[in-house]
Scaffold this motif. Structure first.
Motif: not given
Lengths: 310, 292, 701
Positions: B108-136
């Motif tokens: 949760y600690a890792v997921g929440i940080i990543m999720g907040l960064a991706a969901g709130y900042h959108r854009g580049w952060w979101d693309t990269v984090l979401s892609r990595i997540g999808d791959i895993i």
């Protein structure tokens, strides 16, 4: 639309590439340990060096990766040091066995869980709904190995109806398939049924179902024509992704019932550090998972006109 | 793995209040009861266990056998090495209730940080984090665990790392979805118009209002992590042997299931009831939050 | 509303003493109490009331569709003489969609997203008239023509999301009329639509009900709309009819204090924020399970007499009158209240003094980029397109002044707010606030003083406060953030002062947002916006999500605070009624551009921009003495992605000159002292038109 499909496929290729790099780095980063795994604990350094030299292990990592990936694409999967045969020879028959197992699981899973999920979601809060909900929580809470234990105790040791192992030593035997399929079915049933139920229940509360009812349509038509189509979009994706989960379940079940499938092969290979078999199995597993995901995504857009025509 | 569409709205109540209203959901009550039972067992394992879980008493004792030497009845019998199954199940509860919550919290600690960064900042952060997540996420989980643990060895630490690695992307997806929704709320815009930092907005304005669905998800996920630890134990990839571990107990006794079914059935009942507890609690919470 | 004495037309619908309750875990919650209504063929009756008054439940009870937890506990509903309660499921199905049909509030949600419109329409004749698919298709096509949908063949094969909201509602109406119903229930059919689209739908409903002789039950919160559609009206409050009768009677001789109060809350052409301010109804609607003893309106009523009103439930009384349908009122003291003297009007207040210019917007542009991933875009290379949300906006606002920015959805009015607040940066042009350029400065880069000096009130009261923090903490944070106070005690003191300013009890400081009503939350939002003593406040539709009586109170509050603090108010709204009442100057926008601007009087009287003219005509006015010129716009708003090349309004303009409008952007023409209109039509022609709104006589005075 074409662009969408092209995008999904390119994503699939990228994922496969990323996973292969990761896998390669994790397993073959240090040539020394590869040699130990292949030649065994007691091989001398000299033997190892000769082997490493022969197989190009003194090249830089990236170069080795491309050679490895190239071999992989041409079907050259390496040799299992445990069975001393090319990996393909053991992998493909094992994969076929698992496909048979998966096929029968899905053959029961899909109709049962969809029908029961729809029936439960149709009348939220009814007796049937509550019963199905409780059964599905119960079955999803029991890990595959535990339900295998319970069912074996009942059907194999208690009632003596079914064989307790599924090794299929003397040829294919359908009776031996029943227990593994049942265990996989039970674990996944609850999940798919709950998803379907939730999706159906949500659709039943939408204004367009009210419109359909207040149009004076017969209940059957409200369900069959107006509700099902929308309610089954979500479970479709879930079922496709369930293949991914099934791969996990298959490992446990094949191990438990000694079924000669792909999952058991992967597990044995991992326990025995049979490195090329691990690599091949992992890539196959990821390929199956990513491919079904791609199909699920594309299928989803076809099912949902809101995405199809925008 | 949770059904987000039915998860409670973010406006739903503090965790404490939810648990207080659980009185109205008998499903949630049963779940809480099962969890509390095992938590109690784990906490007081040294007092409750009649024997040392590693002590060898008398092999292959059936449940209810009287053990002459210690003058006690072995209510659940012993295993092939003669260790008291009741004591092992009790100590096993402690093992699982240490590692499963620990792994879930890390994830949760890792997921929440990543999720907040991706969901709130959108854009580049979101693309990269979401892609990595999808791959895993595209990796079949158990295959991942097997490779990681087979490569790095079986230990509590490695299990926690592997579970974190495999679960964080799923949590990220949920948090990201919630953050994408919540960031469009007027109160977030209001805090932006008074010049709050992104960190403040994520932590004060977004995260607390996402807790409803996250709590439900955490219960389901905890159940799943317990299953995972059990399965790893069962496959022989769990904690190193002498430590009592429910999955491992099943693995060790597997060959004798025909003659001594109690050796496998008892730990299976234990793990199933604990997972059931978490799933029922999640259902209860969901039901209660939907009612408001 | 008992049935009129002419027996040759038997009523279509008779409802007698209907009581509907919902059953929750906490017990029985009455939603509709003692409701009676009779509806003759072809007649149209309106039900008006604020949210939660039970008006929609009446419609659902007529359809016998109350869900699992709702039930009719008393009274009867008779449709064409048959008791609805006695019908079997099959008989009920035979009525639904054929004899009784319904039109819903959200057309998008009411249509099945995964079936074509043709599929959904042909079901009706196939089910009820046993038509074969070809006949059904012909019927559906004819009906689509009747509801004035362009290109019916294409619509038949489209999915709901492929057509606009106005067109969707026309489809829903077509679906309802396909069964040739004797009774049509309309539940807020235009609430989700823009005013100019609403005007078209309302006209269509009136026209079709005449054509087919359908009786209408029109449910809405909008009294002005009722006036355009209905013959009779019932006013509902907290589950009960409080007053009913002929349209004119209710407007000219209202008897119930609630009706009086409601009429006093609605901004009308002759109301004036200084000379005749609105008077809000004090208090708020009681929750269904917290209704008071006796009269439900008692706690909010100025004429409340404890012994008379606060004991037993009040029965409906008949007000004697010479002609027309009977006038009923549910008030114990109706004959003691004189409607002429008790129509409330507030006291005179001196107008604001207008000071120096505080905010200057010059040539503001805001473009959003949209990536197009379709194959065609890929081939033509136009994968990036621009949404021109704001194009070349120039206006200013002075100290103590209220400038309204008005327009329909998608006109870019909210984008201005976002740029002003620093949530977005401008693509071009300049925004000067207190002599500093802020157009390209994000909120995070602004100084605390600048932030505190320009604040915002948002639209949705349920969304404006963080549900996890107490009211006091949220206001306190703002006070500290703007550096108004730092010391904890003084912050608290200031916070309590702000709560007092917005007339909320001080104990609200420790409450959570969910314990507050919509109006109360909006008050907190106002307190928050005024925490840093702002020079200017941007209010984006601050009252449009509130009920009429609450909205009046909130807008009066905003004006009072504005007057005391000499605040500049940028009031963004789609509601011309509220704008006319509140604003000193008005900026009219369409598709990202300013069409017209000037003082309120200038904009609301000729010369008009043709769009302003149509907008004024479309706004329903709750006053039977007002006469409007009808201008109904054809078509829908063009897509912002693909706006017309010339004048943005050229595609819908009823006074389009020709090619010049399609191809050339009109320049602003100045009329008199700063009244600017962007139109190709010569100014003298624009001046020559008659006013859209004319007041027949001042009945109330």
């Amino acid at each position: 639309m074409l662009i969408f499909i092209a995008k999904r496929f390119s994503f699939m290729v990228i994922t496969m590439a990323a996973v292969s790099i990761l896998l390669f780095v994790v397993l073959e980063f240090s040539p020394g340990s590869v040699a130990t795994k292949v030649l065994g604990q007691f091989a001398t350094d000299e033997q190892k060096n000769i082997w490493l030299e022969q197989h190009g292990y003194f090249d830089p990592l990236w170069q080795r990766y491309f050679v490895w990936a190239g071999n992989f694409l041409t079907g050259e999967l390496g040799e299992s040091h445990r069975f001393k045969v090319p990996v393909g020879e053991i992998l493909w028959p094992r994969l076929w066995n698992t496909a048979v197992l998966g096929f029968w699981t899905f053959a029961f899973l899909i109709p049962f869980s969809l029908v029961l999920g729809v029936l439960a979601g149709m009348r939220e809060g009814s007796k049937l709904d509550r019963t199905i909900s409780i059964i599905s929580v119960l079955t999803t809470s029991i890990p595959e190995f535990a339900s295998a234990v319970f069912l074996s105790a009942l059907f194999v040791f208690g009632l003596n109806w079914l064989p307790g192992t599924s090794g299929m030593i003397s040829g294919f035997d359908f009776k031996q398939l029943i227990m593994p399929v049942l265990v996989l079915f039970l674990y996944d049933f609850g999940y798919v049924a709950r998803m379907t139920r939730a999706s159906m229940a949500e659709v039943m509360t939408t204004p367009y179902i009210r419109t359909a009812v207040l149009k004076g349509l017969p209940y059957r038509q409200v369900i069959m024509k107006h509700a099902l189509r929308n309610a089954l979009i979500a479970p479709f994706t879930v079922i496709m992704l369930q293949l991914n989960w099934l791969l996990s379940g298959v490992i446990v079940v094949e191990f438990f019932f000694a079924y000669k499938g792909f999952g058991a092969l992967l597990l044995e290979a991992s326990l025995n550090q049979d490195i090329f078999v691990i690599e091949a199995c992992a890539m196959v597993a990821v390929f199956v998972a990513v491919a079904t995901q791609t199909i699920a995504d594309i299928g989803y857009t076809f099912l949902n006109p809101r995405i199809r025509f925008s | 793995m949770t059904d987000i569409s039915k998860a409670p709205t973010p406006s739903a109540l503090s965790a404490l209040r939810s648990i207080a209203i659980l009185r109205e959901s008998w499903i949630g009550m049963i779940g809480t009861g099962l969890i509390l039972f095992w938590v109690f067992v784990a906490l007081f394992a040294p007092l409750l266990a009649p024997h040392d879980p590693l002590a060898i008493l008398q092999p292959f004792a059936k449940p209810g056998t009287f053990h002459v030497k210690s003058g006690t009845t072995l209510w659940l019998g012993t295993d092939n090495l003669g260790r008291d199954i009741l004591s092992r199940v009790i100590w096993g509860a402690r093992t699982v209730l240490i590692y499963a919550p620990l792994a879930t919290v890390c994830a949760y600690a890792v997921g929440i940080i990543m999720g907040l960064a991706a969901g709130y900042h959108r854009g580049w952060w979101d693309t990269v984090l979401s892609r990595i997540g999808d791959i895993i996420l595209s990796f079949p989980v158990l295959v991942l665990y097997i490779i990681v643990i087979a490569t790095f060895g079986a230990s509590g630490f490695n299990i926690v790392i592997a579970i974190t690695f495999a679960s964080a992307p799923g949590i990220m997806r949920i948090v990201r979805g919630l953050a994408l929704d919540l960031r469009n709320r007027d109160y977030v815009a209001a805090s932006q118009t008074r010049g709050e930092t992104s960190f403040y907005i994520m932590v004060v304005e977004i995260l607390p209002n996402a807790r409803g669905p996250l709590i439900v998800d955490a219960c389901v996920r905890l159940g799943y992590v317990i299953i995972t630890i059990g399965v790893l134990g069962f496959l022989g990839l769990g904690l190193p042997p002498p430590k009592p571990d429910w999955g491992g107990m099943v693995n060790e006794a597997r060959g004798m299931a025909m003659i001594f079914p109690h050796m496998t059935i008892i730990p299976c009942v234990a793990i199933s009831s604990l997972v059931l507890g978490f799933n029922l609690l999640a259902d209860g919470l969901r039901e209660v939050s939907l009612r408001d | 509303m008992n049935d009129p004495k002419d027996n040759h037309t038997a009523p279509v619908l008779e409802i007698e003493n209907l009581c509907v309750s919902y059953f929750a875990r906490s017990g029985e919650i009455p939603a509709v109490i003692d409701f009676s209504l009779s509806l003759a063929p072809g007649e149209s009756v309106g039900l008006v009331g604020e949210s939660g008054c039970g008006k929609s439940t009446v419609a659902m009870a007529i359809m016998r569709y109350l869900g699992n937890n709702g039930d009719i506990v008393d009274g009867s509903v008779r449709f064409q003489g048959r008791d609805m309660a006695a019908l079997s499921e099959a008989e009920l199905r035979g009525l639904r969609g054929s004899k009784i049909a319904m039109v819903y509030q959200e057309p998008m949600a009411a249509l099945n997203p995964s079936l074509t419109i043709g599929d959904q329409l042909t079901e009706v004749p196939i089910t009820h008239a046993s038509a074969n698919p070809t006949e059904a298709r012909d019927k559906a096509l004819n009906m689509l023509r009747d509801v004035n949908l362009p290109d019916p063949e294409r619509v038949m094969d489209a999915y709901p999301h492929q057509i606009s909201g106005g067109q969707q509602q026309r489809v829903v109406i077509a679906m309802a009329l396909l069964g040739e119903p004797a009774l049509l229930l309309l539940d807020e059919p235009t609430t989700a639509l823009d005013v100019t689209v609403e005007a078209g739908i309302v006209e269509l409903i009136a026209e079709l009900s005449r054509k087919y002789g359908t009786a209408l039950l029109y449910i809405s919160h909008n009294l002005g709309l009722m006036l355009e559609v209905c013959d009779r009206i019932g006013v509902m409050y907290s589950g009960e009819i409080v007053e009913s009768g002929d349209m004119d009677t209710i407007f000219s001789q209202p008897r119930h204090p609630y009706t009086l109060g409601l009429l006093g809350c609605i901004p009308l052409p002759h109301s004036d924020k200084n000379a005749r301010p609105l008077t809000a109804i004090p208090g708020q609607l009681p929750l269904p399970h917290e209704r008071p003893d006796g009269c439900n309106f008692g706690p909010r009523c100025g004429s409340f007499a404890a012994g008379k009103c606060g004991v037993d439930a009040i029965p409906l009384a008949v007000v004697p009158q010479e002609a027309g349908s009977p006038h009923h009122v549910r008030c114990a003291r109706w004959n003691e209240i004189d409607p002429a003297t008790s129509l409330p009007a507030g006291d005179y207040r001196p107008p604001n003094e207008v000071g120096d210019t505080v905010l200057e917007v010059d040539g503001l542009q805001k473009y959003y980029t949209v990536r197009d991933s379709s194959l065609r875009a890929f081939v033509t290379g136009k994968t990036v397109r621009y949404v021109k949300a704001n194009e070349d906006l120039t206006f200013n606002a002075r100290e103590g002044e209220t400038v309204a920015i008005v327009g329909e959805s998608g006109c870019g009015k909210s984008t201005i707010a976002r740029v002003l607040m620093g949530l977005e940066t401008a693509t071009g042009g300049e925004v000067r606030f207190q002599d500093a350029s802020i157009g390209d400065v994000t909120a995070q880069e602004r100084s605390p003083d600048q932030l505190g000096a320009l604040q915002m009130v948002f639209q949705n009261p349920n969304d404006t406060l963080n549900p996890s923090l107490s009211i006091g903490a949220q206001i306190g944070r703002v006070i500290r953030k703007f550096g108004v106070e730092r010391d904890a005690d003084r912050v608290r003191e200031r916070m309590l002062k702000l709560l007092d300013m917005v007339k909320l009890p001080l104990e609200f400081a420790s409450r959570r947002p969910r314990q507050l009503s919509g109006g109360q939350k909006q008050r907190v939002a106002i307190a928050r916006a005024f925490a840093g003593n702002p020079a200017a406040v941007v209010a984006d539709e601050p009252i449009s999500a509130l009920d009429v009586s609450v909205a009046a109170a909130v807008s009066e509050l905003i004006m009072d605070i504005q007057r005391d603090n000499k605040t500049t108010l940028i009031f963004i709204s789609h509601d011309l009624g509220a704008v006319r009442y509140l604003a000193d100057r008005v900026v009219v926008m369409y598709l990202g551009r300013i069409m017209e601007q000037g003082t309120t009087d200038e904009v609301f009287s000729p010369p008009y921009h043709p769009y302003t003219e149509a907008l004024l005509s479309a706004v329903p006015i709750a006053d039977p003495t007002v006469e409007k010129r009808r201008i109904v716009l054809e078509g829908d708003l063009p897509s912002v992605l693909n706006p017309p090349k010339g004048c943005p309004f050229s595609t819908r303009c009823p006074r389009r000159l020709g090619d010049i409008c399609d191809n050339e952007l009109p320049a602003f023409r100045i009329h008199g002292d700063g009244h600017a209109i962007a139109c190709h039509i010569p100014m003298d022609e624009l001046e020559a038109v008659a006013p859209v709104i004319a007041v027949k006589e001042h009945a109330a005075e």
